[in-house]
Design an enzyme around this catalytic site. Structure first.
Site, mmCIF file in Angstrom:
data_model
loop_
_atom_site.group_PDB
_atom_site.id
_atom_site.type_symbol
_atom_site.label_atom_id
_atom_site.label_comp_id
_atom_site.label_asym_id
_atom_site.label_seq_id
_atom_site.Cartn_x
_atom_site.Cartn_y
_atom_site.Cartn_z
ATOM 1 N N GLY A 23 0.808 -1.217 0.000
ATOM 2 C CA GLY A 23 0.000 0.000 0.000
ATOM 3 C C GLY A 23 0.842 1.267 0.000
ATOM 4 O O GLY A 23 0.542 2.233 -0.711
ATOM 5 N N ASN B 32 -8.726 3.627 8.087
ATOM 6 C CA ASN B 32 -8.152 2.501 8.817
ATOM 7 C C ASN B 32 -8.374 2.568 10.319
ATOM 8 O O ASN B 32 -8.337 1.555 10.997
ATOM 9 C CB ASN B 32 -6.658 2.385 8.510
ATOM 10 N N SER C 165 -3.396 -3.383 -0.788
ATOM 11 C CA SER C 165 -2.275 -4.093 -0.180
ATOM 12 C C SER C 165 -2.677 -5.503 0.238
ATOM 13 O O SER C 165 -3.654 -5.695 0.954
ATOM 14 C CB SER C 165 -1.794 -3.310 1.044
ATOM 15 N N HIS D 262 -1.531 -7.782 2.362
ATOM 16 C CA HIS D 262 -1.595 -8.282 3.741
ATOM 17 C C HIS D 262 -2.798 -7.736 4.513
ATOM 18 O O HIS D 262 -3.006 -8.087 5.682
ATOM 19 C CB HIS D 262 -0.280 -8.019 4.498
ATOM 20 N N THR E 229 12.859 -7.419 -10.312
ATOM 21 C CA THR E 229 12.304 -8.766 -10.429
ATOM 22 C C THR E 229 11.104 -8.901 -9.499
ATOM 23 O O THR E 229 11.169 -8.541 -8.331
ATOM 24 C CB THR E 229 13.386 -9.818 -10.096
ATOM 25 N N CYS F 91 2.058 7.310 23.105
ATOM 26 C CA CYS F 91 2.773 8.017 24.142
ATOM 27 C C CYS F 91 4.068 8.573 23.557
ATOM 28 O O CYS F 91 4.913 7.835 23.073
ATOM 29 C CB CYS F 91 3.076 7.056 25.287
HETATM 30 C C1 PLP Z 1 -1.986 -0.478 5.874
HETATM 31 C C2 PLP Z 1 -2.356 0.727 5.106
HETATM 32 C C3 PLP Z 1 -1.462 1.322 4.189
HETATM 33 C C4 PLP Z 1 -0.058 0.808 4.001
HETATM 34 O O1 PLP Z 1 -0.014 -0.441 3.349
HETATM 35 P P1 PLP Z 1 1.309 -1.351 3.483
HETATM 36 O O2 PLP Z 1 1.065 -2.467 2.520
HETATM 37 O O3 PLP Z 1 1.383 -1.803 4.895
HETATM 38 O O4 PLP Z 1 2.450 -0.500 3.076
HETATM 39 C C5 PLP Z 1 -1.893 2.410 3.473
HETATM 40 N N1 PLP Z 1 -3.133 2.915 3.638
HETATM 41 C C6 PLP Z 1 -4.010 2.387 4.500
HETATM 42 C C7 PLP Z 1 -5.380 2.966 4.614
HETATM 43 C C8 PLP Z 1 -3.654 1.283 5.269
HETATM 44 O O5 PLP Z 1 -4.525 0.763 6.135
#
Ligand code: PLP
Length: 395
Positions: A72, A152, A200, A202, A238, A326
């Protein structure tokens, strides 16, 4: 060790067994370079095409509109910096919102230092961008509007359809960071007027280190990584074949199972919110009740510090996240929570629980029970709380 209760799917999702199985041959015997012309390479090339087609099918676009990236963050960086460079002669104004992910916000700061002007849209108390403000700030030299599909932290799903329609009446292009939304809600690209979209792997049960950028036909971005001719000369290096193969499988699964997951998670989400609101005093739901991601619960609690509660939950085997951090001994609420305009006391007591496909009602019950107990004990230690209760009794 007791079983963990994982309620942090917005941070990352576990890799699905199906995606792992699909990846295994490419981690072992099928190690060829997709750019090589012998069989071992060609097989990998085929695997990349299959993943590209699978992802294109989920968005009803053509495979050649999907460009693989490392995730992402890279997709967001590429979209923003690429459009900024490519269309600089048209203008140097970009519009985004105050509640974007840091992958967008920090890229915007980078561009600001290089002479671009960024307008950050406000959001209302539920986290929706204000459409009237968007109309007001759009200019003839605005080259890009980038608004996330869903947030998020608080799960707010933006009115992307309306935003797309407004952007289409200007010269600007429309990018959306759909990292949280992709795989959870349908995203009709054409209908919503989306020109570029980031996702993204994951975040939808695929492996880490893979993602993609959708780029509509007719938009040309400069290459972000310079080198070989991979990704039609647009992204050198690659390809991470095993991860891309896993992402392709995860994407297909996410869309095949979307409806049932969405229904199940929405029900559990609303059950969790209901129990918290009924049983825990002095709490406040962040984000809307309706137009929010099916898996997101974000709640602020008075008289506590979010990060402390996350640590205490962790000791009970529960993974959640805080809406504050924090820094130098002081709790600071996140930029998203701050943008909602809630009181400072509530803001620093913010917790996020994000459910997943394996989450059960029993886990939700266990979490709310633990949270109740932890909050009760923790609040008692807060002199502001005890004073507040005493004052209330006197009245
Ligand atoms: C997790 C997240 C990203 C970053 O994606 P990665 O694959 O971890 O670099 C960007 N935007 C939002 C809204 C996300 O939740």
């Amino acid at each position: 060790m007791t079983q963990k209760i994982y309620l942090d799917h917005a941070a990352t999702t576990p890799l699905s067994e199906e995606a792992l199985q699909e990846m295994m041959p490419y981690l072992k015997e099928n190690y060829g370079n997709p750019s090589s012309i012998y069989d071992l390479g060609a097989d990998n090339k085929g695997a990349l095409l299959k993943a590209r087609k699978a992802i294109a099918a989920t968005l009803q676009c053509e495979p050649q509109n999907i460009y693989f990236t490392s995730g992402g963050t890279e997709s967001d960086n590429w979209a923003l910096v690429g459009i900024a460079e490519q269309y600089a002669s048209r203008g140097k104004h970009i519009i985004t919102s105050k509640i974007e992910h840091h992958a967008i916000l920090n890229t915007c700061s980078y561009l600001e230092k290089r002479g671009y002007e960024i307008t950050y849209l406000d959001v209302d108390e539920q986290g929706f961008v204000r459409l009237d403000q968007l109309k007001q700030v759009l200019r003839s030299d605005t080259i890009l509007v980038s608004i996330m599909t869903a947030n998020n932290e608080i799960g707010t799903i933006q009115p992307i359809h309306e935003i797309g329609r407004i952007v289409k009446q200007s010269n600007a292009l429309f990018h959306t960071d759909a990292v949280q939304a992709y795989g959870q809600i349908p995203i009709p690209l054409e209908e919503w007027g989306i020109d570029l979209l980031s996702a993204s792997s994951h975040k939808f049960y695929g492996p880490k280190g893979a993602g993609f950028l959708y780029i509509r036909d007719g938009i040309r971005l400069p290459s972000f990584l310079h080198g070989g001719k991979q990704e039609r000369g647009m992204r050198a290096g690659t390809e991470n074949v095993p991860a891309i193969v896993g992402m392709g499988k995860a994407a297909s699964l996410a869309f095949e199972t979307m409806k049932e997951r969405r229904e199940k998670e929405t029900e559990l989400r609303d059950y969790m919110i209901h129990r918290m609101e009924q049983e825990i005093p002095y709490c406040h739901l962040n984000g809307p009740r309706g137009k929010r991601l099916p898996n997101n619960v974000n709640m602020s609690f008075s008289f506590v510090d979010g990060e402390t509660i996350v640590i205490l939950l962790d000791m009970e085997g529960i993974c959640a996240s805080a809406g504050s951090a924090c820094t130098a001994g002081q709790s600071v609420a996140s930029h998203v929570i701050n943008a909602l305009g809630i009181s400072a006391d509530l803001a620093i007591g913010t917790l996020r629980f994000t459910l997943g496909r394996q989450t059960t009602k029993a886990e939700i019950d266990q979490t709310v029970d633990a949270l109740k107990k932890i909050l009760e004990e923790n609040r008692k230690l807060n002199p502001r709380f005890t004073t507040f209760i005493q004052n209330n009794r006197k009245r």
